[in-house]
Design an enzyme around this catalytic site. Structure first.
Site, mmCIF file in Angstrom:
data_model
loop_
_atom_site.group_PDB
_atom_site.id
_atom_site.type_symbol
_atom_site.label_atom_id
_atom_site.label_comp_id
_atom_site.label_asym_id
_atom_site.label_seq_id
_atom_site.Cartn_x
_atom_site.Cartn_y
_atom_site.Cartn_z
ATOM 1 C CG ASP A 27 53.081 25.783 7.672
ATOM 2 O OD1 ASP A 27 53.904 24.932 8.007
ATOM 3 O OD2 ASP A 27 53.372 26.771 6.968
ATOM 4 C CG HIS A 84 58.062 31.084 -0.816
ATOM 5 N ND1 HIS A 84 56.693 30.928 -0.809
ATOM 6 C CD2 HIS A 84 58.497 30.464 0.303
ATOM 7 C CE1 HIS A 84 56.323 30.230 0.242
ATOM 8 N NE2 HIS A 84 57.402 29.948 0.948
ATOM 9 C CD GLN A 95 51.632 28.111 11.369
ATOM 10 O OE1 GLN A 95 52.671 28.030 11.970
ATOM 11 N NE2 GLN A 95 51.524 28.783 10.221
ATOM 12 N N GLY A 118 59.537 35.745 6.887
ATOM 13 C CA GLY A 118 60.447 36.236 5.859
ATOM 14 C C GLY A 118 60.859 35.130 4.898
ATOM 15 N NE ARG A 169 62.598 24.296 7.998
ATOM 16 C CZ ARG A 169 61.628 24.754 8.786
ATOM 17 N NH1 ARG A 169 60.415 24.867 8.316
ATOM 18 N NH2 ARG A 169 61.868 25.087 10.034
ATOM 19 N N GLY A 222 54.486 31.771 -2.596
ATOM 20 C CA GLY A 222 53.401 31.347 -1.705
ATOM 21 C C GLY A 222 52.973 32.505 -0.815
ATOM 22 C CG HIS A 223 55.652 34.031 2.156
ATOM 23 N ND1 HIS A 223 56.873 33.478 1.841
ATOM 24 C CD2 HIS A 223 55.342 33.569 3.400
ATOM 25 C CE1 HIS A 223 57.289 32.733 2.842
ATOM 26 N NE2 HIS A 223 56.388 32.752 3.797
ATOM 27 C CB SER A 263 59.036 25.195 1.778
ATOM 28 O OG SER A 263 59.774 25.261 2.982
HETATM 29 O O1 PAF Z 1 53.943 29.927 9.203
HETATM 30 C C1 PAF Z 1 54.829 30.729 9.596
HETATM 31 O O2 PAF Z 1 55.614 31.263 8.816
HETATM 32 C C2 PAF Z 1 54.925 31.009 11.091
HETATM 33 O O3 PAF Z 1 54.647 29.885 11.850
HETATM 34 C C3 PAF Z 1 54.074 32.208 11.534
HETATM 35 C C4 PAF Z 1 52.594 31.923 11.362
HETATM 36 C C5 PAF Z 1 54.463 33.444 10.738
HETATM 37 C C6 PAF Z 1 54.320 32.489 13.015
HETATM 38 O O4 PAF Z 1 55.662 32.787 13.261
#
Ligand code: PAF
Length: 285
Positions: free
Chosen positions: A150, A34, A153, A31, A188, A36-37, A186
């Site tokens: 990330d 922004h 990740q 959630g 944040r 980016g999403h 981000s």
């Molecule tokens: O990158 C994120 O926002 C989180 O780490 C994810 C991949 C949604 C997992 O909670």
């Protein structure tokens, strides 16, 4: 757009779509959406029949309770953005819905998860593997989209997918989105004070300039130069800057160790108690 809060419902809707031969694009998020999403969702929209976006602040990936408590939660604004981006299903479950019982699984994520974020945030990547594996199992996506901010990740999620047998699913890495001044988007960023926000773009500017400098510097010199320049701003403190192999995530000691000359510099910087991460690609031929 349909808002779905129950695991059974999202699983049924996705199973139905698969039966109809439809492809499913999943964009997992926490959630506070922004641009980016939105760029990930737009890509998923172009490449799939059905787009599912999960909005879930996953407690098991926070090793710092204060970070979990203060993580921005903006469901109403998120839903407006999801609707505008043409999402089919916004999956917004509660913690109890996702974890009716404690998830005690420990993933053997190996070396990709042991360095950088893995070393600084014990348990973080195991928590990411827990939630993402659940989301994959619940939705059975054709493709899943993650942002390269990330960077580590994504390597960890690829490893989890390999371990858990999600081998038919395409994990798609999408480029970092930045503000006009270079700051990586981000969730944040909203916690930065005006002064911190003013200096934060220096992180990307200094890393970007180092790509040229690196041609005449060793790996160690490049790292030191980036860290010194960022730390010269009194508002900023580098937690780590490492230049790594983009596949194994292992730090390289010499540019010769970069496969095809490609390496990635990954950084974490504190501005007060706000922890920002970013990365940059080096191509040393
Ligand atoms: O990158 C994120 O926002 C989180 O780490 C994810 C991949 C949604 C997992 O909670």
């Amino acid at each position: 757009m349909e808002i779905v809060r129950k695991v059974n419902n999202i699983s049924e809707l996705c199973a139905q779509a698969r039966t109809e031969g439809k492809s499913i694009g999943l964009v997992p998020t926490m959630g506070a959406l922004h641009a980016g999403h939105v760029s990930l969702i737009e890509r998923a929209r172009k490449e799939n029949d059905i787009v599912v976006v999960s909005v879930f602040v996953n407690p098991t990936q926070f090793n710092n309770p204060e970070d979990l408590r203060t993580y921005p939660r903006t469901e109403e604004a998120d839903c407006e953005k999801l609707e505008a981006a043409g999402v089919d299903y916004a999956f917004i479950p509660s913690v109890e819905e996702i974890y009716p019982e404690e998830d005690t699984r420990i993933f053997n994520l190996g070396p990709v998860a042991e360095v950088m974020e893995g070393a600084m945030r014990p348990g973080h990547f195991n928590g990411v593997a827990q939630i993402v594996s659940r989301l994959f199992a619940m939705t059975g996506p054709t493709r899943a989209y993650f942002g390269e901010k990330d960077f580590q990740q994504i390597a960890v999620i690829r490893r989890m997918a390999e371990l858990e047998g999600f081998d038919k699913l395409d994990i798609i890495a999408c480029p970092i989105k930045r503000e006009a001044d270079g700051l990586a988007l981000s969730s944040r960023n909203v916690r930065l004070t005006p002064r911190q926000r003013e200096v934060a773009p220096a992180i990307h500017a200094i890393m970007a300039a180092s790509v040229d400098d690196a041609k005449s510097m060793t790996v160690d010199q490049t790292i030191k130069s980036v860290v010194d320049k960022i730390n010269a701003h009194e508002e900023m403190e580098v937690e780590y800057y490492q230049i790594v192999n983009p596949v194994t995530m292992q730090p390289i000691a010499d540019w010769n160790e970069a496969p095809c000359g490609e390496a990635v510099g990954c950084i974490t910087v504190y501005l007060g108690d706000v922890r920002l991460i970013d990365n940059i690609k080096y191509n040393i031929k």
